[in-house]
Design a protein around this motif. Structure first.
Motif, PDB file in Angstrom:
ATOM      1  N   GLN A 170       0.830  -1.204   0.000  1.00 34.22           N
ATOM      2  CA  GLN A 170       0.000   0.000   0.000  1.00 34.22           C
ATOM      3  C   GLN A 170       0.861   1.250   0.000  1.00 34.22           C
ATOM      4  O   GLN A 170       1.694   1.441   0.879  1.00 34.22           O
ATOM      5  CB  GLN A 170      -0.921   0.009   1.223  1.00 34.22           C
ATOM      6  CG  GLN A 170      -1.971  -1.061   1.192  1.00 34.22           C
ATOM      7  CD  GLN A 170      -2.932  -0.890   0.029  1.00 34.22           C
ATOM      8  OE1 GLN A 170      -3.411   0.202  -0.228  1.00 34.22           O
ATOM      9  NE2 GLN A 170      -3.217  -1.952  -0.670  1.00 34.22           N
ATOM     10  N   LYS A 171       0.669   2.079  -1.005  1.00 31.27           N
ATOM     11  CA  LYS A 171       1.369   3.353  -1.113  1.00 31.27           C
ATOM     12  C   LYS A 171       0.436   4.352  -1.773  1.00 31.27           C
ATOM     13  O   LYS A 171      -0.419   3.981  -2.560  1.00 31.27           O
ATOM     14  CB  LYS A 171       2.625   3.199  -1.972  1.00 31.27           C
ATOM     15  CG  LYS A 171       3.720   2.372  -1.331  1.00 31.27           C
ATOM     16  CD  LYS A 171       4.972   2.421  -2.151  1.00 31.27           C
ATOM     17  CE  LYS A 171       5.561   3.799  -2.014  1.00 31.27           C
ATOM     18  NZ  LYS A 171       6.858   3.958  -2.629  1.00 31.27           N
ATOM     19  N   ASP A 172       0.651   5.628  -1.453  1.00 31.38           N
ATOM     20  CA  ASP A 172      -0.131   6.682  -2.105  1.00 31.38           C
ATOM     21  C   ASP A 172       0.390   6.959  -3.500  1.00 31.38           C
ATOM     22  O   ASP A 172      -0.374   7.256  -4.413  1.00 31.38           O
ATOM     23  CB  ASP A 172      -0.101   7.964  -1.276  1.00 31.38           C
ATOM     24  CG  ASP A 172      -0.849   7.811   0.038  1.00 31.38           C
ATOM     25  OD1 ASP A 172      -1.790   6.996   0.091  1.00 31.38           O
ATOM     26  OD2 ASP A 172      -0.494   8.495   1.003  1.00 31.38           O
ATOM     27  N   VAL A 173       1.722   6.866  -3.666  1.00 32.79           N
ATOM     28  CA  VAL A 173       2.352   7.174  -4.941  1.00 32.79           C
ATOM     29  C   VAL A 173       3.528   6.235  -5.151  1.00 32.79           C
ATOM     30  O   VAL A 173       4.260   5.920  -4.218  1.00 32.79           O
ATOM     31  CB  VAL A 173       2.857   8.640  -4.958  1.00 32.79           C
ATOM     32  CG1 VAL A 173       3.626   8.934  -6.219  1.00 32.79           C
ATOM     33  CG2 VAL A 173       1.708   9.613  -4.811  1.00 32.79           C
ATOM     34  N   PHE A 174       3.682   5.796  -6.381  1.00 34.85           N
ATOM     35  CA  PHE A 174       4.835   4.984  -6.758  1.00 34.85           C
ATOM     36  C   PHE A 174       5.797   5.841  -7.567  1.00 34.85           C
ATOM     37  O   PHE A 174       5.415   6.875  -8.109  1.00 34.85           O
ATOM     38  CB  PHE A 174       4.393   3.763  -7.565  1.00 34.85           C
ATOM     39  CG  PHE A 174       3.634   2.765  -6.753  1.00 34.85           C
ATOM     40  CD1 PHE A 174       4.296   1.731  -6.116  1.00 34.85           C
ATOM     41  CD2 PHE A 174       2.254   2.852  -6.621  1.00 34.85           C
ATOM     42  CE1 PHE A 174       3.599   0.803  -5.349  1.00 34.85           C
ATOM     43  CE2 PHE A 174       1.554   1.932  -5.865  1.00 34.85           C
ATOM     44  CZ  PHE A 174       2.232   0.910  -5.222  1.00 34.85           C
ATOM     45  N   ILE A 175       7.037   5.410  -7.647  1.00 33.32           N
ATOM     46  CA  ILE A 175       8.080   6.152  -8.341  1.00 33.32           C
ATOM     47  C   ILE A 175       8.649   5.273  -9.444  1.00 33.32           C
ATOM     48  O   ILE A 175       8.801   4.058  -9.266  1.00 33.32           O
ATOM     49  CB  ILE A 175       9.195   6.554  -7.357  1.00 33.32           C
ATOM     50  CG1 ILE A 175       8.609   7.405  -6.227  1.00 33.32           C
ATOM     51  CG2 ILE A 175      10.321   7.299  -8.054  1.00 33.32           C
ATOM     52  CD1 ILE A 175       9.554   7.607  -5.076  1.00 33.32           C
ATOM     53  N   ALA A 176       8.968   5.888 -10.583  1.00 30.53           N
ATOM     54  CA  ALA A 176       9.600   5.139 -11.678  1.00 30.53           C
ATOM     55  C   ALA A 176      10.871   4.469 -11.157  1.00 30.53           C
ATOM     56  O   ALA A 176      11.575   5.020 -10.322  1.00 30.53           O
ATOM     57  CB  ALA A 176       9.914   6.072 -12.836  1.00 30.53           C
TER      58      ALA A 176
ATOM     59  N   PRO B 159      -0.765   5.257  -9.011  1.00 33.53           N
ATOM     60  CA  PRO B 159      -0.365   6.637  -9.257  1.00 33.53           C
ATOM     61  C   PRO B 159       1.165   6.702  -9.262  1.00 33.53           C
ATOM     62  O   PRO B 159       1.804   6.202  -8.346  1.00 33.53           O
ATOM     63  CB  PRO B 159      -0.952   7.415  -8.081  1.00 33.53           C
ATOM     64  CG  PRO B 159      -1.591   6.425  -7.188  1.00 33.53           C
ATOM     65  CD  PRO B 159      -1.390   5.073  -7.732  1.00 33.53           C
ATOM     66  N   LEU B 160       1.719   7.284 -10.291  1.00 35.23           N
ATOM     67  CA  LEU B 160       3.169   7.273 -10.474  1.00 35.23           C
ATOM     68  C   LEU B 160       3.692   8.686 -10.672  1.00 35.23           C
ATOM     69  O   LEU B 160       3.095   9.480 -11.396  1.00 35.23           O
ATOM     70  CB  LEU B 160       3.521   6.423 -11.692  1.00 35.23           C
ATOM     71  CG  LEU B 160       4.979   6.313 -12.050  1.00 35.23           C
ATOM     72  CD1 LEU B 160       5.686   5.339 -11.114  1.00 35.23           C
ATOM     73  CD2 LEU B 160       5.150   5.871 -13.487  1.00 35.23           C
ATOM     74  N   ILE B 161       4.815   8.985 -10.011  1.00 36.55           N
ATOM     75  CA  ILE B 161       5.506  10.254 -10.221  1.00 36.55           C
ATOM     76  C   ILE B 161       6.873   9.938 -10.797  1.00 36.55           C
ATOM     77  O   ILE B 161       7.617   9.119 -10.274  1.00 36.55           O
ATOM     78  CB  ILE B 161       5.660  11.043  -8.908  1.00 36.55           C
ATOM     79  CG1 ILE B 161       4.304  11.516  -8.405  1.00 36.55           C
ATOM     80  CG2 ILE B 161       6.590  12.237  -9.105  1.00 36.55           C
ATOM     81  CD1 ILE B 161       4.343  12.303  -7.130  1.00 36.55           C
ATOM     82  N   ASP B 162       7.184  10.607 -11.891  1.00 32.47           N
ATOM     83  CA  ASP B 162       8.495  10.501 -12.515  1.00 32.47           C
ATOM     84  C   ASP B 162       9.263  11.764 -12.146  1.00 32.47           C
ATOM     85  O   ASP B 162       8.968  12.841 -12.641  1.00 32.47           O
ATOM     86  CB  ASP B 162       8.347  10.366 -14.030  1.00 32.47           C
ATOM     87  CG  ASP B 162       9.673  10.392 -14.753  1.00 32.47           C
ATOM     88  OD1 ASP B 162      10.708  10.157 -14.106  1.00 32.47           O
ATOM     89  OD2 ASP B 162       9.676  10.647 -15.969  1.00 32.47           O
TER      90      ASP B 162
END
Length: 140
Positions: free
Chosen positions: A27-33, A116-119
């Motif tokens: 469980q995470k709010d945002v994943f990262i590349a 949800p992903l942030i690059d």
């Protein structure tokens, strides 16, 4: 003869619908590349949710916002259990992706998650809130 056919159909129907395919995702709010997504998959009886001593192939898919298939991997579930991870490639840009894990033998048994992903390579100043800290002597 009709009674025997009815019992055969009833037994087959119960054996198909007496299984549950469950997936537990980190469980995470945002994943990262370039990050790994850890997950566990369970194939259990419908009740009492005990693992089924069965082997299955699990298909994992990641699709973009338009439904375009970007990644497809196969994993081996043994004795009703699988623990593994998927890597998010560096080339993925910021946005929301969809991860689906399903049984290869029965695609209707599936679980889907939004990713949800942030690059960080394409971040602009709008993503950050600038906070000014006053460092120095404090008046008493």
């Amino acid at each position: 003869m009709k009674y025997w056919i009815f019992l055969t159909i009833l037994f087959c129907t119960q054996s198909v619908f007496s299984q549950r395919f469950l997936v537990k995702l980190k469980q995470k709010d945002v994943f990262i590349a370039n990050e790994d997504i850890s997950f566990q998959a369970f194939l259990t009886e419908s009740y009492p949710y005990s693992p089924i001593n069965q082997e299955e192939i699990i298909k994992a898919e990641i699709k973009d916002q338009n439904g375009k298939l970007l990644i497809e991997n196969l994993f081996y579930l043994k004795n009703g259990y699988l623990e593994n991870s998927l890597s998010i490639p560096e080339k993925f840009k910021s946005g929301t992706y969809k991860l689906t894990l399903s049984l290869l033998s029965n695609p209707a048994m599936s679980n889907s998650f939004e990713l949800p992903l942030i690059d960080f390579s394409d971040l602009s100043e709008t993503y950050f809130e600038v906070v000014q800290l006053n460092v120095g002597s404090q008046s008493k």
